[in-house]
Design a protein around this motif. Sequence first.
Motif, short mmCIF file in Angstrom:
data_model
loop_
_atom_site.label_atom_id
_atom_site.label_comp_id
_atom_site.label_asym_id
_atom_site.label_seq_id
_atom_site.Cartn_x
_atom_site.Cartn_y
_atom_site.Cartn_z
N VAL A 54 66.22 29.76 -5.14
CA VAL A 54 64.85 29.43 -4.76
C VAL A 54 64.68 27.95 -5.06
O VAL A 54 64.88 27.52 -6.20
N SER A 55 64.35 27.16 -4.05
CA SER A 55 64.23 25.72 -4.29
C SER A 55 63.38 25.07 -3.21
O SER A 55 63.34 25.54 -2.07
N HIS A 56 62.70 23.98 -3.61
CA HIS A 56 61.98 23.15 -2.65
C HIS A 56 62.71 21.83 -2.43
O HIS A 56 62.21 20.95 -1.74
N ASP A 57 63.89 21.69 -3.04
CA ASP A 57 64.67 20.46 -2.91
C ASP A 57 65.51 20.55 -1.64
O ASP A 57 66.49 21.29 -1.57
N ARG A 58 65.14 19.76 -0.65
CA ARG A 58 65.76 19.86 0.68
C ARG A 58 67.23 19.47 0.64
O ARG A 58 68.07 20.09 1.29
N TYR A 59 67.54 18.43 -0.14
CA TYR A 59 68.94 17.98 -0.26
C TYR A 59 69.79 19.08 -0.88
O TYR A 59 70.89 19.38 -0.41
N PHE A 60 69.30 19.68 -1.96
CA PHE A 60 70.03 20.74 -2.65
C PHE A 60 70.28 21.92 -1.71
O PHE A 60 71.38 22.47 -1.66
N GLU A 99 78.40 32.14 -19.12
CA GLU A 99 78.48 33.60 -19.08
C GLU A 99 79.51 34.10 -18.06
O GLU A 99 79.76 35.30 -17.96
N ALA A 100 80.10 33.18 -17.29
CA ALA A 100 81.08 33.50 -16.25
C ALA A 100 80.55 34.55 -15.27
O ALA A 100 81.20 35.56 -15.01
N PRO A 101 79.37 34.31 -14.68
CA PRO A 101 78.82 35.28 -13.72
C PRO A 101 79.58 35.24 -12.41
O PRO A 101 80.27 34.26 -12.10
N ASN A 102 79.45 36.30 -11.61
CA ASN A 102 79.97 36.26 -10.23
C ASN A 102 78.84 36.24 -9.21
O ASN A 102 79.08 36.16 -8.02
N VAL A 103 77.60 36.33 -9.71
CA VAL A 103 76.40 36.15 -8.88
C VAL A 103 75.49 35.18 -9.63
O VAL A 103 75.13 35.42 -10.78
N LEU A 104 75.15 34.08 -8.99
CA LEU A 104 74.25 33.10 -9.59
C LEU A 104 72.91 33.14 -8.87
O LEU A 104 72.85 32.93 -7.65
N ILE A 105 71.85 33.42 -9.61
CA ILE A 105 70.50 33.40 -9.05
C ILE A 105 69.75 32.27 -9.74
O ILE A 105 69.54 32.30 -10.95
N LEU A 106 69.36 31.27 -8.98
CA LEU A 106 68.74 30.06 -9.51
C LEU A 106 67.31 29.97 -9.01
O LEU A 106 67.07 29.84 -7.80
N ASP A 107 66.34 30.06 -9.93
CA ASP A 107 64.93 30.00 -9.56
C ASP A 107 64.38 28.63 -9.90
O ASP A 107 64.13 28.31 -11.06
N GLU A 108 64.22 27.81 -8.87
CA GLU A 108 63.73 26.43 -8.98
C GLU A 108 64.54 25.59 -9.97
O GLU A 108 64.00 24.99 -10.90
N PRO A 109 65.86 25.51 -9.78
CA PRO A 109 66.67 24.70 -10.71
C PRO A 109 66.38 23.21 -10.58
O PRO A 109 66.61 22.46 -11.54
N THR A 110 65.88 22.77 -9.43
CA THR A 110 65.73 21.33 -9.20
C THR A 110 64.44 20.77 -9.78
O THR A 110 64.23 19.57 -9.75
#
Length: 620
Positions: free
Chosen positions: A466-472, A430-441
């Motif tokens: 939003v993520s619980h993945d510490r590395y990410f 979609e070529a966004p300029n704002v990426l909102i990622l809710d628990e992608p990991t």
Amino acid sequence: MNLLSMKDVSKVYTERVLLDDVTFGIGTDDRIGVIGINGTGKSTLLKIVAGLVEADSGEIVKGKNVVVTYLPQMPEFERDYTLYEYVVSENIKRLSPADEYEAKRLEAEIGGEAKKILGKLGFADITAKIGSFSGGQKKKAALAACLLAKTDILLLDEPTNHLDNAMTEWLQLYLEKYRGAIVMVTHDRYFLDLVCNRIVEVDKGKLYSYETNYEGFLEKKAERIASALSTQDKHANILRKEIAWMRRGARARTTKQKAHIARYEALRDEKQVELDRDIEIKAVSSRLGKKTIEINGVSKSYGDRVLIKDFTYNFLRDDRVGILGPNGCGKSTLVKMIMGSVKPDAGFVEIGDTVVVGYYAQEAESMNDDQRVIDYIKDTAEYIRTDDGYVSASQMCELFLFDKTMQYQPIGKLSGGEKRRLYLCKVLMEAPNVLILDEPTNDLDISTLQILEDYLDSFPGIVAAVSHDRYFLDRIGKRMLTFDGNGGIHLYNGNYTEFFLEYSEGIDGSINKSGEERSADKDGATGAVADKGTADWKVRPQVLKFTYKEQKEYETIEEDISRQEGRKVRLEQEMADNPTDFVKLAELSKEKEECEREIDRLMERYIYLEEKAEKIKAGS
């Protein structure tokens, strides 16, 4: 001691070869992390070990009294137990008590530990009915039952999914001390690095085993590929000579010449080393103006429960923000308020005219199973423009590990993880300029996460995850917005590890290791407060210093290291003095390994404290 072994095992699902004549074994002290791209057979491998799926061919041998406990990705429950009943009854059932009296004795024995584990996993009401639980809560209930089990082999399929950061840290420590073999599928790279002593990679139907943790695996895999390529190059040189010989023609078909021909044919038909696709696509986005996303004094409650209280934050044009907090604290609610699907009770969110949001939602998007993969992406765009030219839908699919063959398959043939990867590809198309990622990991495999992280390195807009993945979070985050569980949201300038090291609770962000209030709280701030109409905030200077606990540790750590090194020397001497007492040698060897691990841990801590001491000295 070998608990289970698999030899020449194969498994095909529809037209996909998941396991191709593989050999695999599990020993008593193994801590095995199973990794690979989604859909390659990781979960199938665990189910075969658990005895839930039959292999198409091959031999599987398990010790007579070996007990296996399995945590599936999506647990199912036969009855609507209360949480406590389920966790305890599952384990009593495994122990097969002789009568009701024995069953009650076992319940009294394991009940306390069950309550402790449930508390660590965030359950406040152990009498709640499991039937009312969300999918994430059911997964945690099943995890609690598995951890309580007395078992020889513990199989865990995505154990860290649905755990917040504090729970993941606790589980990591719990498994480090666990007695028994562990085989786990997880995408949490810090977890793999700190818990596992062996990594097994599932790749194109084969298993590659590495006697090391995740960091060591990365090095050894690179060595394996380099060695295979080197061998392939040597064989290619020989093959060129053989081709020249064949073209000259043989004057007589002697036995020697026949052998020569056979060698040529073997080299010609030799399978080439298959490398992972290495496609570079510069991240794309629409132009982003001065006004981005402004959150102005928003609050949100559900009944008496306050999730967000008077929160203000303005995103900068190149912001990289991780959003942290315990489960249920309101992280997804904040995201949904930004997206406009949830209305705040007070305050408002303003979105700039040029903002194009790409939203990767936690909930799975419905897909038409009959639609082809490539058509699903083309429905968004056939081409997107970059600084380097145009990128086609097909190229974007290839970047996200859908080769030409997979692109023309119906979506219904994809695994759940592959569908989530496809959904991510669509969001970026979609070529966004704002990426909102809710628990992608939660659903993306390590290979996809690495691709996403590389893509975000060149992404010119805002990223909030939003993520619980510490590395990410360490990889993509420059700032953390941390929920304290009481409606407050606080800004921390730094990545996850820096945040966690500074605050003893690690998650709530309200108290530091020395027990002092945060400077932001003293001033009553609830985030990064920006001047109206601008994208700047007032950043308070942070003074680097040792906490009280770190200062004490720094003063004594050299003595601790010296003490452990002396202990190691004594153990080695004792082993030399008892060369024929094999029972004693085994005990001493185990103690020596523990000692060496403790020395390694202390040395890592010493290096960290020394580096921090130098930074403090330089800043004073």
